[in-house]
Scaffold this motif. Structure first.
Motif, short mmCIF file in Angstrom:
data_model
loop_
_atom_site.label_atom_id
_atom_site.label_comp_id
_atom_site.label_asym_id
_atom_site.label_seq_id
_atom_site.Cartn_x
_atom_site.Cartn_y
_atom_site.Cartn_z
N GLY A 284 105.47 94.74 24.65
CA GLY A 284 105.35 96.15 24.97
C GLY A 284 105.15 97.04 23.76
N LYS A 285 105.13 96.45 22.56
CA LYS A 285 104.95 97.21 21.32
C LYS A 285 103.51 97.15 20.82
CE LYS A 285 109.37 98.20 20.75
NZ LYS A 285 109.91 99.55 20.68
N GLY A 286 102.68 96.40 21.51
CA GLY A 286 101.29 96.23 21.09
C GLY A 286 101.02 94.82 20.61
N VAL A 287 99.76 94.45 20.64
CA VAL A 287 99.32 93.12 20.19
C VAL A 287 98.24 93.31 19.14
CG1 VAL A 287 98.27 90.93 20.85
CG2 VAL A 287 99.83 92.09 22.44
N LEU A 288 98.40 92.66 18.00
CA LEU A 288 97.38 92.64 16.96
C LEU A 288 96.67 91.31 16.99
CD1 LEU A 288 95.94 93.77 14.45
CD2 LEU A 288 97.78 92.78 13.06
N PHE A 289 95.33 91.33 17.04
CA PHE A 289 94.52 90.13 16.96
C PHE A 289 93.95 90.01 15.55
CE2 PHE A 289 94.22 91.51 21.42
CZ PHE A 289 94.58 90.34 22.09
N VAL A 290 94.09 88.84 14.95
CA VAL A 290 93.48 88.56 13.65
C VAL A 290 92.61 87.33 13.80
CG1 VAL A 290 93.90 87.87 11.27
CG2 VAL A 290 95.36 89.60 12.32
N TYR A 291 91.36 87.44 13.37
CA TYR A 291 90.42 86.34 13.53
C TYR A 291 89.27 86.51 12.55
CZ TYR A 291 88.36 90.04 16.45
OH TYR A 291 87.86 91.23 16.92
N GLY A 292 88.48 85.47 12.40
CA GLY A 292 87.34 85.50 11.48
C GLY A 292 86.20 86.34 12.02
N ASN A 293 85.45 86.94 11.11
CA ASN A 293 84.38 87.87 11.47
C ASN A 293 83.09 87.12 11.78
OD1 ASN A 293 83.20 90.44 11.82
ND2 ASN A 293 82.39 90.39 9.73
N TYR A 294 83.02 86.55 12.98
CA TYR A 294 81.84 85.84 13.45
C TYR A 294 81.42 86.47 14.78
CZ TYR A 294 83.01 82.33 9.96
OH TYR A 294 83.28 81.69 8.78
N ALA A 295 80.12 86.43 15.07
CA ALA A 295 79.59 87.14 16.24
C ALA A 295 80.29 86.72 17.53
CB ALA A 295 78.09 86.90 16.35
N GLY A 296 80.45 85.41 17.73
CA GLY A 296 81.09 84.93 18.96
C GLY A 296 82.53 85.38 19.07
N ASP A 297 83.28 85.29 17.96
CA ASP A 297 84.67 85.73 17.98
C ASP A 297 84.75 87.23 18.26
OD1 ASP A 297 86.37 83.33 17.08
OD2 ASP A 297 84.77 83.35 15.60
N ASN A 298 83.88 87.99 17.62
CA ASN A 298 83.91 89.44 17.82
C ASN A 298 83.68 89.80 19.29
OD1 ASN A 298 84.26 89.59 15.06
ND2 ASN A 298 82.16 90.23 14.63
N LEU A 299 82.69 89.18 19.90
CA LEU A 299 82.37 89.48 21.29
C LEU A 299 83.52 89.10 22.21
CD1 LEU A 299 78.66 88.29 21.41
CD2 LEU A 299 79.46 90.63 21.69
N ASN A 300 84.07 87.90 22.03
CA ASN A 300 85.10 87.41 22.94
C ASN A 300 86.43 88.13 22.74
OD1 ASN A 300 84.22 84.92 24.66
ND2 ASN A 300 83.19 84.66 22.69
N PHE A 301 86.80 88.38 21.49
CA PHE A 301 88.05 89.11 21.27
C PHE A 301 87.93 90.56 21.73
CE2 PHE A 301 89.30 85.47 18.76
CZ PHE A 301 90.69 85.47 18.84
#
Length: 584
Positions: free
Chosen positions: A99-116
């Motif tokens: 309930g405090k929020g969710v931070l997503f950390v991931y690599g900067n790739y086109a597929g990851d960006n779209l899906n995240f």
């Protein structure tokens, strides 16, 4: 020369199977999230911003190795070098959201960006607060003016570490994002590739490079780097990479940095330590203060050759979060007590494996007296419960059969798998899709039994039902079709044929009988299948084993019955007894 890889014949489930192995090994720390290729840290702190990381598999220990105390709360695992899908990411986030929020950390790739991005939209639609930080430490992949086009590689480790500490410090979402972005923006990496990796199922490597060549700045998937050159001594490699890092980051004497020397998959530790030796000489010469250094394998691409160097420029604020203790089986800092403190109190704790004292039979009901012409969903559930109880009751017999030529653990494994399936099925009263009941039971067996039996007997239920259109009633023809799919999947996965002294010796003739007799009605079809399975089981006494421990016995295995074939016979016998009404 092609690379030899340690894989099963069917590589379509390699990520799920590998992840299952990881979670079995470290089950005191982790719990799988539903039936997704995602998991959470059991002891994650409550009442804080949740950290979810993820990306394509094949880069281990990134991302699976960076979930734990003071690190990520959950991991979403995609297929090999492919982003996880939005639903998988969302389910990982929902599992740990406080309930405090969710931070997503991931690599900067086109597929990851779209899906995240899509996952964040789905999360927000359900009322969750979200934010993301994309890692772009690979400065060789784009110039500074296009920094948002840069790729994320080994620098993910530092960003995840500091993000996890900021979350655990109780900071709000905006402040966690600020600290995480500060870590990301002070992190840079340059890599060097000497040989490619090969993805499971591919005959060709991810890229081609001559034996006497190397490439500065090449990406993890073979993306072009700065320059391809002839091989050179380690000191010259490090000199080039060090100079690139110094110029990119504008480092000067007195600056404090953390240093990560990372192997890309196949580079031995002896060589990585040599890299750090050469690197340290240059840092010491130029007056850089090494606050901390680590030399290991952190971010890979299968068996890719080469290494990368990551610098994190530190200040007092970043040091505070960098120094915070953390623990996972693959990454740890400082002293961290109670890394599994919440596991025992978890309301969703996985049930324990088979308990010999927990054998109370289920209450079995049928939709009508006499012979069943078809199986509605509730009949299907009760039939699977009946079979589970039958296998559990035959545990001593199966153990005795297996002990003659095997490890003697088949009865224990089958009973444990059926007990887990039973627990799942008992909670599914009212389920309307009969195929989903088979899937659930098979998945429970697959996840709990271990060894070859878990995969094979889980597939007996799971493979045939998976992907079938939902259906409330199963006919004789449906059951025959489903078991043929299962047989095909089992043979494709394990490679066994009739005559190899395995469960296939009973299953293959049973499936043939199902197909040949499906027009005669459910009972007659199952009678034929049961008899065919019995004959196949008896035939195993004549065979020399081609698989398992019995394989080493050669002719000494002749005269003994295969335990797996025995289980298949008992399963078809249980189906027939339930349909006929002979269950008392």
């Amino acid at each position: 020369m092609s690379t030899k890889k340690i894989l099963n014949k069917d590589v379509s489930n390699v990520v799920e199977e590998s992840l299952t192995g990881y979670l079995m090994a470290y089950k005191k720390y982790y719990k799988k999230i539903g039936e997704y290729n995602a998991f959470q840290y059991r002891g994650h702190r409550k009442d804080k911003v949740a950290l979810v990381i993820g990306g394509g598999s094949g880069h281990e220990p990134l991302f699976t190795g960076y979930c734990g105390a003071g690190l990520a709360d959950a991991v979403a695992c995609g297929n090999i070098c492919a982003s996880p899908n939005p639903e998988l990411i969302m389910m990982a986030a929902k599992a740990v959201d406080q309930g405090k929020g969710v931070l997503f950390v991931y690599g900067n790739y086109a597929g990851d960006n779209l899906n995240f991005d899509m996952a964040e939209e789905m999360c927000r639609a359900e009322g969750m607060k979200t934010a993301h930080v994309r890692e772009w430490d690979d400065f060789a992949s784009a110039p500074k003016e296009r920094i948002t086009d840069r790729r994320g590689i080994a620098g993910d480790v530092y960003t995840i570490k500091i993000a996890g500490a900021a979350c655990d410090a109780g900071l709000d979402l905006d402040e966690v994002v600020r600290i995480t972005e500060k870590a990301r923006d002070n992190t840079n990496t340059i890599g060097l590739a000497t040989s490619p990796g090969t993805l499971p199922g591919n005959d060709k490597p991810t890229f081609e490079i001559a034996d006497d060549e190397m490439e500065f700045g090449m990406g993890l998937h073979g993306e072009p780097g700065i320059e391809r050159t002839k091989m050179m001594p380690c000191c010259d490699m490090v000199e080039r990479m060090y100079n690139e890092l110094m110029a990119e980051m504008g480092l000067k004497s007195g600056d404090e940095i953390a240093v990560l020397v990372n192997g890309l998959g196949s580079t031995p530790l002896l060589e990585l330590n040599l890299v750090y030796y050469e690197l340290y000489k240059r840092m010491h010469r130029d007056g850089l203060k090494v606050y901390d250094a680590e030399v290991k394998t952190y971010c890979t691409c299968m068996e890719m050759g080469g290494f990368s160097i990551t610098f994190l420029k530190l200040d007092d604020e970043l040091k505070k979060y960098y120094d915070a203790p953390c623990y996972s089986p693959y990454y740890a800092k400082g002293s961290f007590s109670g890394v599994v403190e919440d596991a025992s109190s978890d309301a969703d704790e996985e049930e324990p494996e088979f308990d010999e004292t927990d054998v109370e039979p289920a209450v079995i009901t049928r939709s009508k007296d006499g012979v069943l012409e078809e199986l509605n969903a509730e009949d299907t559930r009760n039939m699977l419960l009946y079979i589970a109880d039958k296998i559990i009751a035959n545990k001593p017999y199966l153990t005795e059969v297996d002990s003659a030529i095997g490890d003697g653990d088949h009865g224990i494994g089958m009973a444990g798998g059926m007990q887990k399936a039973k627990k799942k099925l008992l909670k599914m009263q009212g389920e309307e899709n009969a195929y989903h009941l088979f899937e659930t039971a098979g998945q429970a067996m697959l996840m709990s039994m271990g060894g070859a039996s878990g995969v094979i007997f889980g597939s007996l239920y799971l493979a045939g039902a998976k992907g079938m259109d939902p259906k409330g009633t199963i006919t004789a023809e449906d059951l025959a079709r489903m078991e043929k799919k299962s047989l095909d999947a089992i043979q494709e996965r394990g490679g066994a044929q009739v005559g190899d002294k395995t469960m296939v010796d009973a299953l293959a003739p049973a499936v043939d009988a199902l197909e040949a007799n499906s027009g005669k009605g459910l009972l007659e079809m199952l009678k034929a299948a049961e008899e065919a399975a019995r004959c196949g089981m008896e035939d195993t006494k004549k065979y020399v084993a081609k698989f398992g421990r019995a394989k080493s016995l050669l002719e000494r295995a002749i005269g003994h019955q295969d335990a797996g074939a025995t289980s298949v016979y008992l399963i078809f016998q249980g189906m027939r007894e339930f349909v006929e009404g002979a269950i008392d």
